[in-house]
Write a protein that holds these residues in place. Sequence first.
Motif, PDB file in Angstrom:
ATOM      1  N   MET A  27       0.830  -1.216   0.000  1.00  7.28           N
ATOM      2  CA  MET A  27       0.000   0.000   0.000  1.00  7.28           C
ATOM      3  C   MET A  27       0.860   1.260   0.000  1.00  7.28           C
ATOM      4  O   MET A  27       0.587   2.234  -0.691  1.00  7.28           O
ATOM      5  CB  MET A  27      -0.916   0.002   1.217  1.00  7.28           C
ATOM      6  CG  MET A  27      -1.863   1.190   1.264  1.00  7.28           C
ATOM      7  SD  MET A  27      -2.981   1.067   2.696  1.00  7.28           S
ATOM      8  CE  MET A  27      -3.866   2.605   2.495  1.00  7.28           C
ATOM      9  N   LEU A  28       1.938   1.242   0.793  1.00  6.70           N
ATOM     10  CA  LEU A  28       2.790   2.414   0.863  1.00  6.70           C
ATOM     11  C   LEU A  28       3.385   2.749  -0.491  1.00  6.70           C
ATOM     12  O   LEU A  28       3.399   3.901  -0.922  1.00  6.70           O
ATOM     13  CB  LEU A  28       3.912   2.188   1.890  1.00  6.70           C
ATOM     14  CG  LEU A  28       3.476   2.046   3.345  1.00  6.70           C
ATOM     15  CD1 LEU A  28       4.661   1.736   4.226  1.00  6.70           C
ATOM     16  CD2 LEU A  28       2.788   3.301   3.821  1.00  6.70           C
ATOM     17  N   ALA A  29       3.882   1.745  -1.189  1.00  7.43           N
ATOM     18  CA  ALA A  29       4.486   1.985  -2.485  1.00  7.43           C
ATOM     19  C   ALA A  29       3.450   2.507  -3.472  1.00  7.43           C
ATOM     20  O   ALA A  29       3.732   3.369  -4.307  1.00  7.43           O
ATOM     21  CB  ALA A  29       5.120   0.703  -3.026  1.00  7.43           C
ATOM     22  N   GLN A  30       2.224   2.006  -3.402  1.00  7.60           N
ATOM     23  CA  GLN A  30       1.178   2.448  -4.307  1.00  7.60           C
ATOM     24  C   GLN A  30       0.840   3.916  -4.078  1.00  7.60           C
ATOM     25  O   GLN A  30       0.444   4.615  -5.006  1.00  7.60           O
ATOM     26  CB  GLN A  30      -0.083   1.587  -4.111  1.00  7.60           C
ATOM     27  CG  GLN A  30       0.083   0.141  -4.601  1.00  7.60           C
ATOM     28  CD  GLN A  30      -1.126  -0.716  -4.262  1.00  7.60           C
ATOM     29  OE1 GLN A  30      -2.030  -0.283  -3.555  1.00  7.60           O
ATOM     30  NE2 GLN A  30      -1.152  -1.930  -4.767  1.00  7.60           N
ATOM     31  N   GLN A  31       0.999   4.395  -2.870  1.00 10.73           N
ATOM     32  CA  GLN A  31       0.697   5.792  -2.595  1.00 10.73           C
ATOM     33  C   GLN A  31       1.750   6.720  -3.199  1.00 10.73           C
ATOM     34  O   GLN A  31       1.503   7.912  -3.356  1.00 10.73           O
ATOM     35  CB  GLN A  31       0.606   6.014  -1.083  1.00 10.73           C
ATOM     36  CG  GLN A  31      -0.637   5.355  -0.473  1.00 10.73           C
ATOM     37  CD  GLN A  31      -0.585   5.354   1.042  1.00 10.73           C
ATOM     38  OE1 GLN A  31       0.487   5.370   1.632  1.00 10.73           O
ATOM     39  NE2 GLN A  31      -1.746   5.319   1.667  1.00 10.73           N
ATOM     40  N   GLY A  32       2.916   6.189  -3.541  1.00 16.26           N
ATOM     41  CA  GLY A  32       3.928   6.998  -4.201  1.00 16.26           C
ATOM     42  C   GLY A  32       4.653   7.970  -3.308  1.00 16.26           C
ATOM     43  O   GLY A  32       5.402   8.803  -3.786  1.00 16.26           O
ATOM     44  N   THR A  73       8.235   4.715   0.901  1.00 19.15           N
ATOM     45  CA  THR A  73       8.785   3.444   0.452  1.00 19.15           C
ATOM     46  C   THR A  73       8.764   2.452   1.605  1.00 19.15           C
ATOM     47  O   THR A  73       8.490   2.807   2.757  1.00 19.15           O
ATOM     48  CB  THR A  73      10.230   3.626  -0.023  1.00 19.15           C
ATOM     49  OG1 THR A  73      11.051   3.991   1.109  1.00 19.15           O
ATOM     50  CG2 THR A  73      10.333   4.728  -1.084  1.00 19.15           C
ATOM     51  N   GLU A  74       9.076   1.217   1.305  1.00 19.15           N
ATOM     52  CA  GLU A  74       9.176   0.214   2.370  1.00 19.15           C
ATOM     53  C   GLU A  74      10.245   0.600   3.378  1.00 19.15           C
ATOM     54  O   GLU A  74      10.129   0.348   4.579  1.00 19.15           O
ATOM     55  CB  GLU A  74       9.471  -1.161   1.771  1.00 19.15           C
ATOM     56  CG  GLU A  74       8.334  -1.726   0.932  1.00 19.15           C
ATOM     57  CD  GLU A  74       7.068  -1.936   1.740  1.00 19.15           C
ATOM     58  OE1 GLU A  74       7.166  -2.262   2.943  1.00 19.15           O
ATOM     59  OE2 GLU A  74       5.974  -1.767   1.163  1.00 19.15           O
ATOM     60  N   ALA A  75      11.322   1.237   2.888  1.00 11.80           N
ATOM     61  CA  ALA A  75      12.394   1.668   3.786  1.00 11.80           C
ATOM     62  C   ALA A  75      11.920   2.772   4.736  1.00 11.80           C
ATOM     63  O   ALA A  75      12.377   2.855   5.884  1.00 11.80           O
ATOM     64  CB  ALA A  75      13.592   2.155   2.979  1.00 11.80           C
ATOM     65  N   ASP A  76      11.015   3.623   4.267  1.00 11.45           N
ATOM     66  CA  ASP A  76      10.482   4.683   5.114  1.00 11.45           C
ATOM     67  C   ASP A  76       9.662   4.107   6.270  1.00 11.45           C
ATOM     68  O   ASP A  76       9.703   4.610   7.387  1.00 11.45           O
ATOM     69  CB  ASP A  76       9.575   5.623   4.302  1.00 11.45           C
ATOM     70  CG  ASP A  76      10.336   6.530   3.365  1.00 11.45           C
ATOM     71  OD1 ASP A  76      11.421   6.993   3.739  1.00 11.45           O
ATOM     72  OD2 ASP A  76       9.828   6.770   2.252  1.00 11.45           O
ATOM     73  N   ARG A 128      12.093  14.118  10.194  1.00 11.47           N
ATOM     74  CA  ARG A 128      12.473  13.194   9.125  1.00 11.47           C
ATOM     75  C   ARG A 128      11.634  13.430   7.866  1.00 11.47           C
ATOM     76  O   ARG A 128      10.430  13.673   7.946  1.00 11.47           O
ATOM     77  CB  ARG A 128      12.268  11.759   9.605  1.00 11.47           C
ATOM     78  CG  ARG A 128      12.648  10.692   8.594  1.00 11.47           C
ATOM     79  CD  ARG A 128      12.330   9.314   9.134  1.00 11.47           C
ATOM     80  NE  ARG A 128      12.603   8.267   8.170  1.00 11.47           N
ATOM     81  CZ  ARG A 128      12.212   7.013   8.295  1.00 11.47           C
ATOM     82  NH1 ARG A 128      11.519   6.647   9.367  1.00 11.47           N
ATOM     83  NH2 ARG A 128      12.512   6.123   7.385  1.00 11.47           N
ATOM     84  N   LEU A 129      12.282  13.349   6.704  1.00  7.13           N
ATOM     85  CA  LEU A 129      11.597  13.456   5.417  1.00  7.13           C
ATOM     86  C   LEU A 129      11.591  12.100   4.726  1.00  7.13           C
ATOM     87  O   LEU A 129      12.585  11.375   4.781  1.00  7.13           O
ATOM     88  CB  LEU A 129      12.297  14.477   4.514  1.00  7.13           C
ATOM     89  CG  LEU A 129      12.336  15.921   5.003  1.00  7.13           C
ATOM     90  CD1 LEU A 129      13.169  16.765   4.044  1.00  7.13           C
ATOM     91  CD2 LEU A 129      10.937  16.488   5.115  1.00  7.13           C
ATOM     92  N   PRO A 130      10.501  11.728   4.068  1.00  8.35           N
ATOM     93  CA  PRO A 130      10.524  10.510   3.262  1.00  8.35           C
ATOM     94  C   PRO A 130      11.625  10.612   2.210  1.00  8.35           C
ATOM     95  O   PRO A 130      11.889  11.689   1.673  1.00  8.35           O
ATOM     96  CB  PRO A 130       9.140  10.495   2.612  1.00  8.35           C
ATOM     97  CG  PRO A 130       8.285  11.328   3.516  1.00  8.35           C
ATOM     98  CD  PRO A 130       9.189  12.399   4.044  1.00  8.35           C
TER      99      PRO A 130
END
Length: 255
Positions: free
Chosen positions: A1-6, A9-12, A37-39
């Motif tokens: 879901m996180l990646a789809q939101q653009g 990332t998984e690392a974030d 912190r910034l993505p």
Amino acid sequence: MLAQQGILTEADGDCVAVERPHGKGSFFIICEHASRRLPELFGDLGLTSEALSSHIAWDPGALSVARHISANLDSTLVYQRFSRLIYDCNRPPESPAAMPETSEIYAIPGNRDLKDTERRERTEALYLPFHDRIRALLADRSARGQATMIVTIHSFTPVYLGKSRAVELGILHDEDSRMADRMLSAAAKAPVYRTERNEPYGPKDGVTHTLKLHGIANGLHNVMIEVRNDLIVDEVSQRVMADYLSGLIQQSLDA
């Protein structure tokens, strides 16, 4: 879901963190501006390291104070893991301040001329999950019959736009002043810090969004606390402030 939101990332990782989800205390602590912190997708937003470490990116010391209060009162703490420069979770999506193009003396290049799709992506990735998690936790408490009083923790800079601020603690509220009234009364009996109502900000500045969204809308007692950040610069001073505020908060319940 996180990646789809653009946005994340998984690392974030997740945008929201919860500590003491099953705390037995009656208070529910929220810290919207906990992190600078910034993505990774956003780099530095075109800002210097000085700007990114300043109060425009976060509320310095607020998370540590919130954590100590959470521990003192055995109360759930929810906080945002990313900077308010990406999305200020104490502002609704329609507010220009949710994704500001300027903050105090700083222009924010990475927020300039955002498209509607970019604003929507940030809202869906950061604002909605944050407040949805709060709603879910509050609903669970309600289903269990656990009393809830909402406390949001913030800090403010001692000098803003070149003007010094004498106030040291602000006790803020919107139309529901029940908890603020009791805390201000308790503070007046032990005036350790210069404490004022709805200072250095107030409802007219749009800072009571979280209180209205989760407190007033649900009939829950609620308050916002602002601490001048030069009073909470290290672990010792943060703990001292948290202990003092924990006393005021507890007295508001006892009253």
